[in-house]
Design an enzyme around this catalytic site. Structure first.
Site, PDB file in Angstrom:
ATOM      1  N   PHE A  90     -47.044  19.348  70.537  1.00 37.79           N
ATOM      2  CA  PHE A  90     -47.594  20.092  69.523  1.00 37.79           C
ATOM      3  C   PHE A  90     -48.037  19.137  68.284  1.00 37.79           C
ATOM      4  O   PHE A  90     -47.507  18.067  68.123  1.00 37.79           O
ATOM      5  CB  PHE A  90     -46.569  20.950  68.808  1.00 37.79           C
ATOM      6  CG  PHE A  90     -46.930  22.079  67.752  1.00 37.79           C
ATOM      7  CD1 PHE A  90     -47.697  23.227  68.033  1.00 37.79           C
ATOM      8  CD2 PHE A  90     -46.567  21.780  66.661  1.00 37.79           C
ATOM      9  CE1 PHE A  90     -48.091  24.113  67.241  1.00 37.79           C
ATOM     10  CE2 PHE A  90     -47.179  22.696  65.418  1.00 37.79           C
ATOM     11  CZ  PHE A  90     -47.912  23.740  65.923  1.00 37.79           C
ATOM     12  N   ASP A 161     -38.847  12.937  68.055  1.00 36.08           N
ATOM     13  CA  ASP A 161     -39.058  14.176  67.708  1.00 36.08           C
ATOM     14  C   ASP A 161     -38.449  15.027  68.706  1.00 36.08           C
ATOM     15  O   ASP A 161     -38.658  15.577  69.955  1.00 36.08           O
ATOM     16  CB  ASP A 161     -40.767  14.335  68.171  1.00 36.08           C
ATOM     17  CG  ASP A 161     -41.396  15.851  67.744  1.00 36.08           C
ATOM     18  OD1 ASP A 161     -40.276  16.710  67.721  1.00 36.08           O
ATOM     19  OD2 ASP A 161     -42.389  16.004  67.380  1.00 36.08           O
ATOM     20  N   HIS A 164     -37.529  20.296  70.430  1.00 34.67           N
ATOM     21  CA  HIS A 164     -37.065  21.075  71.552  1.00 34.67           C
ATOM     22  C   HIS A 164     -35.525  20.889  72.075  1.00 34.67           C
ATOM     23  O   HIS A 164     -35.303  21.027  73.154  1.00 34.67           O
ATOM     24  CB  HIS A 164     -38.106  20.638  72.424  1.00 34.67           C
ATOM     25  CG  HIS A 164     -39.567  20.955  72.465  1.00 34.67           C
ATOM     26  ND1 HIS A 164     -40.496  20.541  73.192  1.00 34.67           N
ATOM     27  CD2 HIS A 164     -40.035  21.560  71.197  1.00 34.67           C
ATOM     28  CE1 HIS A 164     -41.577  20.851  72.645  1.00 34.67           C
ATOM     29  NE2 HIS A 164     -41.513  21.417  71.660  1.00 34.67           N
ATOM     30  N   GLN A 187     -38.145  26.580  63.612  1.00 30.02           N
ATOM     31  CA  GLN A 187     -38.919  27.593  63.462  1.00 30.02           C
ATOM     32  C   GLN A 187     -38.638  28.753  64.216  1.00 30.02           C
ATOM     33  O   GLN A 187     -37.661  28.562  65.064  1.00 30.02           O
ATOM     34  CB  GLN A 187     -40.522  26.767  63.783  1.00 30.02           C
ATOM     35  CG  GLN A 187     -41.520  27.858  64.056  1.00 30.02           C
ATOM     36  CD  GLN A 187     -41.934  28.396  65.339  1.00 30.02           C
ATOM     37  OE1 GLN A 187     -41.181  27.833  66.471  1.00 30.02           O
ATOM     38  NE2 GLN A 187     -42.463  29.578  65.379  1.00 30.02           N
ATOM     39  N   LYS A 190     -37.712  28.589  67.930  1.00 34.71           N
ATOM     40  CA  LYS A 190     -36.958  27.377  68.530  1.00 34.71           C
ATOM     41  C   LYS A 190     -35.327  27.826  68.784  1.00 34.71           C
ATOM     42  O   LYS A 190     -34.943  28.731  68.755  1.00 34.71           O
ATOM     43  CB  LYS A 190     -36.701  26.205  67.349  1.00 34.71           C
ATOM     44  CG  LYS A 190     -38.133  25.563  67.109  1.00 34.71           C
ATOM     45  CD  LYS A 190     -38.627  24.928  68.073  1.00 34.71           C
ATOM     46  CE  LYS A 190     -39.866  23.905  67.711  1.00 34.71           C
ATOM     47  NZ  LYS A 190     -40.948  24.808  67.299  1.00 34.71           N
ATOM     48  N   ARG A 219     -35.744  12.472  43.170  1.00 34.43           N
ATOM     49  CA  ARG A 219     -34.838  12.749  41.969  1.00 34.43           C
ATOM     50  C   ARG A 219     -33.493  12.519  42.714  1.00 34.43           C
ATOM     51  O   ARG A 219     -33.222  13.379  43.773  1.00 34.43           O
ATOM     52  CB  ARG A 219     -35.044  13.997  41.603  1.00 34.43           C
ATOM     53  CG  ARG A 219     -34.329  14.372  40.290  1.00 34.43           C
ATOM     54  CD  ARG A 219     -34.619  15.773  39.623  1.00 34.43           C
ATOM     55  NE  ARG A 219     -33.817  15.809  38.465  1.00 34.43           N
ATOM     56  CZ  ARG A 219     -33.703  17.173  38.035  1.00 34.43           C
ATOM     57  NH1 ARG A 219     -34.286  18.026  38.251  1.00 34.43           N
ATOM     58  NH2 ARG A 219     -33.172  17.248  36.543  1.00 34.43           N
ATOM     59  N   TYR A 226     -34.475  13.671  34.459  1.00 32.19           N
ATOM     60  CA  TYR A 226     -35.820  13.623  35.210  1.00 32.19           C
ATOM     61  C   TYR A 226     -36.129  12.019  35.526  1.00 32.19           C
ATOM     62  O   TYR A 226     -37.515  11.876  35.278  1.00 32.19           O
ATOM     63  CB  TYR A 226     -36.676  14.100  34.272  1.00 32.19           C
ATOM     64  CG  TYR A 226     -36.157  15.729  34.134  1.00 32.19           C
ATOM     65  CD1 TYR A 226     -36.522  16.727  35.288  1.00 32.19           C
ATOM     66  CD2 TYR A 226     -35.686  16.194  33.050  1.00 32.19           C
ATOM     67  CE1 TYR A 226     -35.937  17.971  35.037  1.00 32.19           C
ATOM     68  CE2 TYR A 226     -35.423  17.578  32.708  1.00 32.19           C
ATOM     69  CZ  TYR A 226     -35.283  18.397  33.855  1.00 32.19           C
ATOM     70  OH  TYR A 226     -35.047  19.755  33.601  1.00 32.19           O
ATOM     71  N   ARG A 236     -36.884  20.621  49.921  1.00 29.82           N
ATOM     72  CA  ARG A 236     -35.608  21.149  50.092  1.00 29.82           C
ATOM     73  C   ARG A 236     -35.484  22.262  50.765  1.00 29.82           C
ATOM     74  O   ARG A 236     -36.211  23.257  50.753  1.00 29.82           O
ATOM     75  CB  ARG A 236     -35.011  21.352  48.837  1.00 29.82           C
ATOM     76  CG  ARG A 236     -34.878  19.736  48.151  1.00 29.82           C
ATOM     77  CD  ARG A 236     -34.175  20.122  46.688  1.00 29.82           C
ATOM     78  NE  ARG A 236     -34.702  20.937  45.615  1.00 29.82           N
ATOM     79  CZ  ARG A 236     -35.491  20.660  44.756  1.00 29.82           C
ATOM     80  NH1 ARG A 236     -35.821  19.317  44.633  1.00 29.82           N
ATOM     81  NH2 ARG A 236     -36.424  21.614  44.183  1.00 29.82           N
TER      82      ARG A 236
END
Length: 387
Positions: A90, A161, A164, A187, A190, A219, A226, A236
Site C-alpha cells: 500500500f 511496516d 498487516h 484502520q 485491519k 511538547r 509551551y 496523538r
C-alpha cells in the site's frame, strides 16, 4: 458447475464489537478527560499493546501512515536520505518517506511470499540510505534474518511496516522483540480497528521519548510553559479510540488461532484449482495473523481479474484486486521519487510486475468462517474462473 452459482453463506461481519467496546467507550466518556494528556485509556492501551508484542515502548498515534512518518522522523529520515521500500505494498509505505522529503526507492519482492526481496535490498543500498522498510505482507513476515544482516553491514536502520502483522512472530519472537522499530495500523479493515489509529513500537526508551515529542507538537508530557523542544505535529490518539482498541486486543488471539486453522485448508483447496497459486509461507514466520487471504492467477490480466473480483463479490465473497505497484501510481512520482523512469523501475522489479497484475485477495473475515465455507470459496472461484 451451475449448482455452484449460489452465493456463499454470509461470513462474520467486520469490524466486530461487543460489550467490551461499549464498556470501554463509556469508561472513556465518564473519566471526564478525552485526550491522552488527561486521560488513561491511551496510556493503558500502549502498555497492553506493547506487552503483547514484546516491548514496553509503544506509542499510539492517529493512523498507520502517521505511525510510519513518526518512526521515520526519529530514525533520521529527511531531505537527502533514501528509504528502501517494497514496490508491492500500500502506497503509505513510500508516501511516509516522501512526505518527510526523502526519496523512496522501490525494490522487488519474493514471488512466493510477496515480501521484500533481500538481494534486491542489498543491491539498492547507497550512502544515502537511512532506513530499510520491510512490509509483512498479509501477515507473512519478511526475511528478518537476511534483512537484519544487510542493515547491520550497511549501518542503516530497519522499520518494520507491520500494518498487516498484529500478533505475528518470526522464529518465536514477537514483532517488538526483533530489535527494530515497527509501525502498525488500526484502520477499519485491519486485524484490530478503531476505524483509524496506529502505533509504533520501539526497541529502547530513548527512541520512544524522541517519538513522543514528535507526536505531540514537540511538547514534553509534563510541559506547562509551551516549551516545544523539537519539530513535529499532532499525531496523538484520542481516548475513545484507545478504549475500543483495548477491547479489540482482547479478542485478537482467538481470531488469529482461527485464521491459522482456516488458511492451510483454503490454500490447499485453492491450489487444486488450475491456474491458481496461493501466497506461500516462510515457516520461520511461525505465527501468521493472516490479514489477507492472497492468491495469484498468473496470466489473468488486469481486465479479466477485475471481472473475476466483481463476480466473487456478487456471489458473497469479499474480494479485492491486489495493490498496484507503487511506481505505477501517479502520486508516487510527484515528490521524493528516484531518478528513474517507470520502465526502469519496472525492469528491476519483475516479480512485482507479475503480482500486481494477477493477484487477488480476500478479506480476513473470510478466514473467520467455517470449514464448509472454505470449500465454498474454492468452489465458487473455480466456477468463476471457468466461465
Amino acid at each position: 458447475m451451475s449448482g455452484l452459482s449460489a452465493s456463499v453463506p454470509e461470513f462474520p461481519e467486520w469490524p466486530q464489537f461487543g460489550d467490551e467496546e461499549r464498556a470501554g467507550l463509556v469508561r472513556a466518556l465518564e473519566q471526564g478527560q478525552w485526550w491522552r494528556v488527561g486521560g488513561s485509556e491511551v496510556d493503558t492501551f500502549e502498555a497492553e499493546f506493547g506487552a503483547y508484542h514484546g516491548t514496553p515502548h509503544a506509542l499510539a498515534v492517529t493512523n498507520g501512515t502517521h505511525a510510519l512518518e513518526v518512526a521515520l522522523e526519529v530514525l533520521g529520515v529527511g531531505p537527502g536520505t533514501e528509504v528502501i521500500v517494497p514496490a508491492f505494498t500500500f502506497i503509505s509505505s513510500s508516501l511516509a518517506a516522501q512526505r518527510l522529503g526523502a526519496v523512496a526507492v522501490p525494490v522487488d519482492v519474493d514471488l512466493d511470499t510477496y515480501c521484500i526481496q533481500p538481494e534486491a535490498v542489498a543491491a539498492a543500498i547507497t550512502d544515502r540510505t537511512r532506513v530499510i522498510m520491510p512490509v509483512h505482507m498479509a501477515g507473512q513476515m519478511a526475511d528478518m534474518d537476511a534483512l537484519d544482516k544487510i542493515a547491520a553491514d550497511a549501518g542503516v536502520a530497519i522499520l518494520q511496516d507491520a500494518a498487516h502483522a498484529h500478533g505475528a512472530q518470526w522464529q518465536g519472537k514477537r514483532v517488538g522483540e526483533l530489535g527494530s522499530v515497527a509501525a502498525f495500523s488500526f484502520q477499519n479493515g485491519k486485524l484490530m480497528t478503531a476505524g483509524e489509529g496506529g502505533a509504533v513500537l520501539f526497541p529502547d526508551q530513548e527512541l520512544y521519548e524522541r517519538a513522543f515529542l514528535v507526536h505531540s507538537c514537540g511538547r514534553p508530557r509534563t510541559d506547562r510553559d509551551y516549551l516545544h523542544r523539537t519539530t513535529g505535529s499532532n499525531y496523538r490518539m484520542n481516548e475513545f479510540s484507545a478504549a475500543v482498541l483495548r477491547a479489540q486486543l482482547s479478542r485478537l488471539d482467538s481470531q488469529i488461532e482461527l485464521r491459522e486453522q482456516r488458511w492451510p485448508l483454503l490454500a490447499s483447496l485453492l491450489a487444486q484449482i488450475p491456474g491458481v497459486v496461493p501466497q506461500g509461507r516462510d515457516d520461520r514466520g511461525d505465527r501468521n495473523p493472516h490479514y489477507m487471504a492472497m492468491f495469484r492467477v498468473p496470466g489473468i490480466g488486469e481486465q479479466r481479474r477485475r471481472v473475476v473480483v466483481d463476480e466473487l463479490i456478487a456471489r458473497g465473497i469479499p474480494a479485492f484486486v491486489a495493490f498496484r505497484a507503487i511506481y505505477r501510481c501517479e502520486g508516487f512520482w510527484l515528490a521524493g521519487a528516484p531518478d528513474e523512469t517507470v520502465d526502469q523501475v519496472a525492469a528491476r522489479c519483475p516479480n512485482v510486475e507479475q503480482i500486481h497484475a494477477d493477484c487477488i485477495w480476500l478479506h480476513h473475515r473470510t478466514l473467520l468462517g467455517t470449514e464448509e465455507q472454505m470449500h465454498q470459496i474454492a468452489a465458487v472461484l473455480a466456477d468463476v474462473l471457468g466461465e
